[in-house]
Enzyme design. Structure first.
Site, mmCIF file in Angstrom:
data_model
loop_
_atom_site.group_PDB
_atom_site.id
_atom_site.type_symbol
_atom_site.label_atom_id
_atom_site.label_comp_id
_atom_site.label_asym_id
_atom_site.label_seq_id
_atom_site.Cartn_x
_atom_site.Cartn_y
_atom_site.Cartn_z
ATOM 1 C CG ASP A 13 -1.842 -1.201 1.252
ATOM 2 O OD1 ASP A 13 -2.214 -1.676 0.165
ATOM 3 O OD2 ASP A 13 -2.160 -1.678 2.355
ATOM 4 C CG HIS A 41 -2.054 -2.099 -6.987
ATOM 5 N ND1 HIS A 41 -1.199 -2.717 -7.856
ATOM 6 C CD2 HIS A 41 -1.753 -2.599 -5.758
ATOM 7 C CE1 HIS A 41 -0.423 -3.554 -7.184
ATOM 8 N NE2 HIS A 41 -0.749 -3.506 -5.916
ATOM 9 C CB THR A 42 -5.884 3.656 -5.031
ATOM 10 O OG1 THR A 42 -6.196 2.785 -3.941
ATOM 11 C CG2 THR A 42 -6.993 4.672 -5.236
ATOM 12 C CB THR A 127 -6.629 -10.429 1.672
ATOM 13 O OG1 THR A 127 -6.123 -11.474 0.825
ATOM 14 C CG2 THR A 127 -5.562 -9.370 1.868
ATOM 15 C CD GLN A 222 0.789 -8.957 -2.588
ATOM 16 O OE1 GLN A 222 1.448 -9.579 -3.406
ATOM 17 N NE2 GLN A 222 -0.481 -8.651 -2.814
ATOM 18 C CG LEU A 330 6.139 15.193 1.556
ATOM 19 C CD1 LEU A 330 7.183 14.480 2.414
ATOM 20 C CD2 LEU A 330 6.822 16.148 0.581
#
Ligand code: GDP
Ligand code: IMO
Ligand code: MG
Length: 428
Positions: A13, A41-42, A127, A222, A330
């Site tokens: 992530d 995965h966004t 998961t 991962q 950040l």
């Protein structure tokens, strides 16, 4: 021409989806090489907001082919759903699937859940997607591969015995409910109908593109610390998420890989069980989790949060041979009063700078921090390094020096263009 590996440096992530969508502009092929739909995965771009579990993150680009490599385990139901979403959103990138990729069958999903229950207090926190049991069958040479969907009659005959055996295990050892063979046979017909056009020899296609000077991104899933061999075993996933997996999971030669990029969040998270030396627990952890919205893309579970761990980070960098870094999220640190970086551990009274192999030792490690005051101003969406507050620049310089790898890209928001490019990673 080259292949570029993009690999998570922590416990997953890290923002791989966002970064790969950004880098894929200059790629002819993006190949997922390991894991399955345990990944989430966004990607946020001009086409919408997506959570990809199996489909690689280059689908927004019309000239980019997206391959599911042989190292991936595929739940066909999830893949059919995901391909439909890609089509519904008019994403232009084409998709292909390796005939050698293994299938996650319904009994794998069932066994994953039952085995977790049986593990009790030492549950891994998987998961529940059948990942471990599918890889167990692959290694045990009892798996079913995507190519077998091309001959559904033959596969159905083969499955009769396998399902009988698995049902013995499910009902007699784990006290679960048996899988219905008729349902499995119906599923095989459905998978054959929907997925047949996508199944091909991905390794061959990849090598053809390399011969034609194509650019290839090897998309990690991962993170390094979840790698089956090198992660915090047994609290890991069941595949090789590191650079070795990028080779075995795609079928290309190591010499074809010209750059290996590590993606790190500007702090740390972990989902599931296992040691996490810099974890922030209690109300401090809760506050950061809420503010950072650290909830899983796949399962919605709360992610554990903590300070950046440079001991673990150095281990990942060395193991993979990272030659550049991407630091994401950040902007999440913008409001923090104080920011800490763990540079060493104290283990049983001794200072150590190496990541221990033994998880009990890792569990006893006390992080030794460098601390700096926060910048308390927004970095959200900044695209120029010089526009970053001085303290943020100092923080990045410390990360770079602790990991001894140059930062090429800094991500300052979830959207594609919220990025500071210091150096190109994928070049035409
Ligand atoms: P992956 O599994 O490595 O692709 O990461 P996930 O998609 O599971 O989690 C990363 C989360 O951070 C997603 O919600 C992204 O949209 C988001 N994200 C990625 N980069 C940034 C960033 O620089 N800033 C912020 N605020 N969010 C980011
Ligand atoms: P992406 O690609 C974070 C974790 C699970 C669990 C362990 C084993 O989105 O970064 P598994 O279902 O694989 O047997 O679970 O691995 N895990 C992840 N954590 N991000 C992921 O993927 C993960 N994939 C698996 O939470 O601790
Ligand atoms: Mg994820």
């Amino acid at each position: 021409m080259p292949a570029y590996a993009v690999i998570g440096g922590q416990w997953g992530d890290e923002g791989k989806g966002k970064v790969i969508d950004y880098l894929a502009k200059d790629a002819d092929l993006v190949t997922r090489y390991s894991g399955g739909n345990n990944a989430g995965h966004t990607v946020i771009n001009e086409h919408g907001n997506f959570a990809f579990h199996l489909v690689p993150c280059g689908t927004a680009w019309p000239n980019t082919l997206n391959a599911i490599g042989n190292g991936v385990v595929v739940d066909p139901n999830v893949l059919i759903e995901e391909i439909k979403k890609v089509h519904d959103a008019n994403l232009p990138g084409k998709i292909i699937i390796s005939a050698k990729a293994h299938i996650i069958m319904p009994y794998h999903v069932e066994l994953d859940k039952l085995q977790e229950i049986q593990r009790g207090s030492s549950a891994i926190g998987t998961t529940g997607r059948g990942i471990g049991p599918a890889y167990v069958d692959k290694v045990g040479r009892m798996g079913i591969r995507m190519g077998e969907l091309l001959d559904p009659q033959k596969l159905k005959t083969k499955l009769k015995n396998i399902v009988d055996q698995k049902n013995e295990l499910i009902t007699k050892i784990y006290d679960g409910l048996p899988i219905n063979i008729t349902d499995v046979h119906d599923s095989v017909d459905n998978w054959h109908e929907h997925l047949r056009p996508y199944i091909t020899d991905v390794g061959k296609k990849t090598n053809e593109l390399l011969n034609q000077n194509g650019n290839i991104i090897l998309e990690g899933a991962q993170g390094t610390l979840l790698d089956l061999d090198h992660g915090t075993y047994p609290y890991v996933t069941s595949s090789s998420s590191t650079i070795g997996g990028a080779i075995t999971g795609t079928g290309i030669a190591p010499k074809e890989i010209s750059k290996i990029t590590g993606i790190y969040k500007s702090y740390c998270t972990r989902v599931g069980s296992g040691p996490f030396p810099t974890e922030l627990t209690g109300s401090k952890g809760d506050k950061i989790r809420q503010q950072a919205r650290e909830f899983g893309t796949t399962t919605g579970r709360a992610r554990r949060v903590g300070w950046f761990d440079a001991v673990a980070g150095r281990f990942s960098a060395k193991l993979n041979g990272f030659d550049s870094l991407v630091i994401t999220r950040l902007d999440i640190l913008d409001e923090w009063e104080e920011i800490k970086i763990c540079c060493e551990y104290e283990l049983d009274g001794k200072i150590i700078a190496d990541f221990p192999i033994d998880i009990e030792q890792l569990g006893r490690c006390i992080p030794k921090y460098k601390s700096l005051s926060g910048w308390k101003t927004s970095t959200s969406g900044i695209t120029q390094y010089d526009d970053l507050p001085k303290q943020a620049q100092t923080y990045l310089a410390i990360l770079e020096s602790e990991l001894a790898v140059p930062i090429y890209l800094i991500s300052t928001g979830p959207e594609r263009n919220e990025v500071i490019t210091l150096n190109e990673i994928v070049t035409r």
